[in-house]
Design an enzyme around this catalytic site. Structure first.
Site, PDB file in Angstrom:
ATOM      1  N   ARG A  12       0.885  -1.176   0.000  1.00 10.79           N
ATOM      2  CA  ARG A  12       0.000   0.000   0.000  1.00 10.79           C
ATOM      3  C   ARG A  12       0.912   1.212   0.000  1.00 10.79           C
ATOM      4  O   ARG A  12       2.134   1.106   0.082  1.00 10.79           O
ATOM      5  CB  ARG A  12      -1.006  -0.006   1.169  1.00 10.79           C
ATOM      6  CG  ARG A  12      -0.650  -0.728   2.411  1.00 10.79           C
ATOM      7  CD  ARG A  12       0.427  -0.087   3.238  1.00 10.79           C
ATOM      8  NE  ARG A  12       0.225   1.321   3.429  1.00 10.79           N
ATOM      9  CZ  ARG A  12       1.169   2.181   3.715  1.00 10.79           C
ATOM     10  NH1 ARG A  12       2.433   1.781   3.832  1.00 10.79           N
ATOM     11  NH2 ARG A  12       0.934   3.471   3.863  1.00 10.79           N
ATOM     12  N   GLY A  13       0.279   2.392  -0.084  1.00 11.33           N
ATOM     13  CA  GLY A  13       1.066   3.615  -0.211  1.00 11.33           C
ATOM     14  C   GLY A  13       1.279   3.913  -1.691  1.00 11.33           C
ATOM     15  O   GLY A  13       1.604   3.012  -2.481  1.00 11.33           O
ATOM     16  N   ALA A  14       1.109   5.186  -2.059  1.00 12.62           N
ATOM     17  CA  ALA A  14       1.049   5.545  -3.478  1.00 12.62           C
ATOM     18  C   ALA A  14       2.249   5.046  -4.291  1.00 12.62           C
ATOM     19  O   ALA A  14       2.091   4.420  -5.342  1.00 12.62           O
ATOM     20  CB  ALA A  14       0.917   7.068  -3.598  1.00 12.62           C
TER      21      ALA A  14
ATOM     22  N   ARG B  53      -7.426  -0.239  -6.839  1.00 10.42           N
ATOM     23  CA  ARG B  53      -7.713   0.830  -5.869  1.00 10.42           C
ATOM     24  C   ARG B  53      -7.836   2.146  -6.646  1.00 10.42           C
ATOM     25  O   ARG B  53      -7.042   2.382  -7.563  1.00 10.42           O
ATOM     26  CB  ARG B  53      -6.613   0.936  -4.800  1.00 10.42           C
ATOM     27  CG  ARG B  53      -6.523  -0.296  -3.896  1.00 10.42           C
ATOM     28  CD  ARG B  53      -5.594  -0.067  -2.716  1.00 10.42           C
ATOM     29  NE  ARG B  53      -6.175   0.851  -1.753  1.00 10.42           N
ATOM     30  CZ  ARG B  53      -5.494   1.347  -0.706  1.00 10.42           C
ATOM     31  NH1 ARG B  53      -4.219   1.011  -0.520  1.00 10.42           N
ATOM     32  NH2 ARG B  53      -6.072   2.184   0.146  1.00 10.42           N
TER      33      ARG B  53
ATOM     34  N   GLN C 262      -2.008   2.481   9.910  1.00 11.08           N
ATOM     35  CA  GLN C 262      -0.714   2.584   9.223  1.00 11.08           C
ATOM     36  C   GLN C 262       0.327   3.277  10.105  1.00 11.08           C
ATOM     37  O   GLN C 262       1.522   2.984  10.008  1.00 11.08           O
ATOM     38  CB  GLN C 262      -0.866   3.376   7.917  1.00 11.08           C
ATOM     39  CG  GLN C 262      -1.542   2.625   6.792  1.00 11.08           C
ATOM     40  CD  GLN C 262      -3.039   2.854   6.769  1.00 11.08           C
ATOM     41  OE1 GLN C 262      -3.648   3.172   7.784  1.00 11.08           O
ATOM     42  NE2 GLN C 262      -3.652   2.681   5.614  1.00 11.08           N
TER      43      GLN C 262
ATOM     44  N   ASP D  98      -1.655  10.806  -1.838  1.00 15.11           N
ATOM     45  CA  ASP D  98      -2.019   9.733  -2.768  1.00 15.11           C
ATOM     46  C   ASP D  98      -2.343  10.279  -4.145  1.00 15.11           C
ATOM     47  O   ASP D  98      -2.191   9.582  -5.142  1.00 15.11           O
ATOM     48  CB  ASP D  98      -3.196   8.942  -2.194  1.00 15.11           C
ATOM     49  CG  ASP D  98      -2.768   8.265  -0.905  1.00 15.11           C
ATOM     50  OD1 ASP D  98      -2.286   7.128  -0.965  1.00 15.11           O
ATOM     51  OD2 ASP D  98      -2.844   8.912   0.157  1.00 15.11           O
TER      52      ASP D  98
ATOM     53  N   ASN E  68      -5.068  12.617   0.777  1.00 16.38           N
ATOM     54  CA  ASN E  68      -4.202  11.788   1.619  1.00 16.38           C
ATOM     55  C   ASN E  68      -5.103  11.040   2.601  1.00 16.38           C
ATOM     56  O   ASN E  68      -6.331  11.208   2.604  1.00 16.38           O
ATOM     57  CB  ASN E  68      -3.168  12.663   2.343  1.00 16.38           C
ATOM     58  CG  ASN E  68      -2.051  11.843   2.946  1.00 16.38           C
ATOM     59  OD1 ASN E  68      -1.445  11.014   2.269  1.00 16.38           O
ATOM     60  ND2 ASN E  68      -1.768  12.030   4.223  1.00 16.38           N
TER      61      ASN E  68
HETATM   62  O1  MRU Z   1      -4.454   3.216   2.184  1.00 25.89           O
HETATM   63  P1  MRU Z   1      -2.979   3.362   2.022  1.00 25.89           P
HETATM   64  O2  MRU Z   1      -2.190   2.825   3.166  1.00 25.89           O
HETATM   65  O3  MRU Z   1      -2.481   2.845   0.690  1.00 25.89           O
HETATM   66  O4  MRU Z   1      -2.799   4.915   2.016  1.00 25.89           O
HETATM   67  C1  MRU Z   1      -1.672   5.520   1.587  1.00 25.89           C
HETATM   68  C2  MRU Z   1      -1.002   6.180   2.684  1.00 25.89           C
HETATM   69  O5  MRU Z   1      -0.254   5.555   3.388  1.00 25.89           O
HETATM   70  C3  MRU Z   1      -1.161   7.591   2.938  1.00 25.89           C
HETATM   71  O6  MRU Z   1      -2.273   8.216   2.553  1.00 25.89           O
HETATM   72  C4  MRU Z   1       0.144   8.289   2.734  1.00 25.89           C
HETATM   73  O7  MRU Z   1       0.193   9.371   3.555  1.00 25.89           O
HETATM   74  C5  MRU Z   1       0.424   8.686   1.335  1.00 25.89           C
HETATM   75  S1  MRU Z   1       0.977   7.409   0.362  1.00 25.89           S
HETATM   76  C6  MRU Z   1       2.553   7.787   0.080  1.00 25.89           C
END
Ligand code: MRU
Length: 377
Positions: A54-56, A94, A207, A248, A258
């Site tokens: 997960r995470g962008a 997603r 997270q 994101d 975000n």
């Molecule tokens: O739902 P996730 O865990 O994929 O969400 C992403 C994130 O962890 C955050 O929104 C984050 O601050 C930005 S992603 C680099």
């Protein structure tokens, strides 16, 4: 970054098997460090949708390797056709992180003019690796630029730590290496600055408590876990010098999607005159969007709110129920912080105002569809 002395990235090709990609199953952290293989585009889709990754940035890098796996799997007579289908499938895993669609489109653009299957496969692997390498390098550069903000604050309070609040996990686990929001913190620490991080737990998926605390602990960064609701109180009492979060998807006018709860931190920061910065690589910009209200916000299963998973006394990871059986739960997982609440964007090219004119000027070469540009201000 290091895990118990060993350097890891969040995604890599298996050393002796170029048809397998490996990832860390983030659902099991911080209790277990489990590496999972991805062998197909279906494995990749599930890893993104079920949040093993997960995470962008990491979602984008995983999609890149997923497209490479699609090229390996595909029937040679319809290779490009099957890659296009795989791209649409991966994009549907997603909706909010821009890096997912960006990576799929970059993979397709790299192969669309090619014919020989072997060349398409080689180019797919090289492009997936380039996306991952670039993600890591851009985060490193974000660290170098963002460090200057922390240095400036450190100079105003000699002998005291710089207190930085962060939300969710925009650390190396959310990218390929370094992270976006955490990279300036690591760079400041490496420059000898005393830093302390307030980590929002980030309900419902946690997270912050599960991943950011684990990461910072492994890197020996001084940090404290707080509930999501504590930030405003800490700000009112002078205990936060700076907020840095990730993104994101960010519109070309600087509105920032975000993790849910980010907007409330931005409001509290503005009310208390605390600088609020967003750290992101350019792959997170959505050049087609101006208004943050047009960003699609993912809604996940209400089970993520009504139950919680953790380490039981017998050492197993168990899920327990928090809310009544019959309750309706609405699980919006991102929100949008309007650009007016953002003091600046920390990117691989430098720190800039969250304004369309500044963003477009710095990234003109990245904006392919110039017809859609209408610079304001
Ligand atoms: O739902 P996730 O865990 O994929 O969400 C992403 C994130 O962890 C955050 O929104 C984050 O601050 C930005 S992603 C680099």
């Amino acid at each position: 970054m290091k895990v118990d002395g060993t350097h890891y990235r969040t995604i890599w090709l298996t050393a002796d098997d170029p048809s397998t990609v490996e990832i860390i199953d983030q659902r099991q952290l911080p209790h277990r460090f489990v590496v999972e293989p991805l062998r197909s585009v279906e494995d990749t889709f599930t890893a993104i949708k079920d949040m093993l990754v997960r995470g962008a940035g990491l979602i984008g890098a995983t999609a890149g390797y997923g497209m490479y796996l699609a090229a390996l799997q595909a029937d040679e007579s319809r290779l490009l056709e099957e890659m296009v289908r795989a791209g649409a499938y991966l994009k549907s895993a997603r909706p909010t992180a821009r890096n997912l669609g960006w990576a799929v489109d970059r993979m397709l653009a790299a192969v669309v003019e090619l014919e020989a299957p072997a060349t398409i496969r080689e180019t797919s692997l090289a492009t997936a690796a380039a996306i991952a390498d670039e993600d890591a390098e851009f985060c490193r550069l974000i660290g170098e630029h963002g460090k200057t903000l922390i240095q400036d604050i450190a100079r105003t309070k000699p002998g005291d730590p710089v207190n930085i609040l962060t939300h969710c996990n925009a650390g190396w686990l959310a990218f390929v290496d370094y992270g976006s929001a955490t990279a300036p913190i690591y760079a400041a620490r490496d420059a000898g600055i005393d830093v302390h991080v307030w980590v929002d737990e980030t309900r419902p998926w946690n997270q912050g408590s599960r991943l950011t605390c684990w990461e910072l602990g492994k890197e020996a960064i001084n940090h404290t876990l707080i509930t999501d609701n504590a930030g405003g109180h800490l700000m009112q009492h002078g205990l936060v010098d700076l907020v840095i979060v990730g993104s994101d998807r960010t519109t070309r006018a600087g509105d920032v999607a975000n993790k849910i709860g980010t907007y409330l931190k931005a409001l509290a920061a503005r009310d208390n005159d605390i600088p609020f910065y967003v750290a992101l690589p350019s792959s997170t910009f959505d050049w087609q969007l101006v208004h943050g209200t047009d960003i699609e916000i993912e809604i996940r299963s209400g089970d993520e709110i009504t139950t919680i998973a953790g380490l039981a006394k017998n050492g197993t990871i168990e899920s327990v129920r928090l809310a009544p059986d019959s309750v309706e739960a609405a699980n919006y997982v991102f929100d949008v912080t309007p650009s007016r609440l953002v003091n600046g964007l920390i990117t691989e090219r430098g720190i800039l105002a969250a304004e369309e004119a500044a963003i477009v000027e710095l990234f003109t070469d990245k904006i392919t569809d110039t017809r859609s540009l209408h610079v304001t201000g």
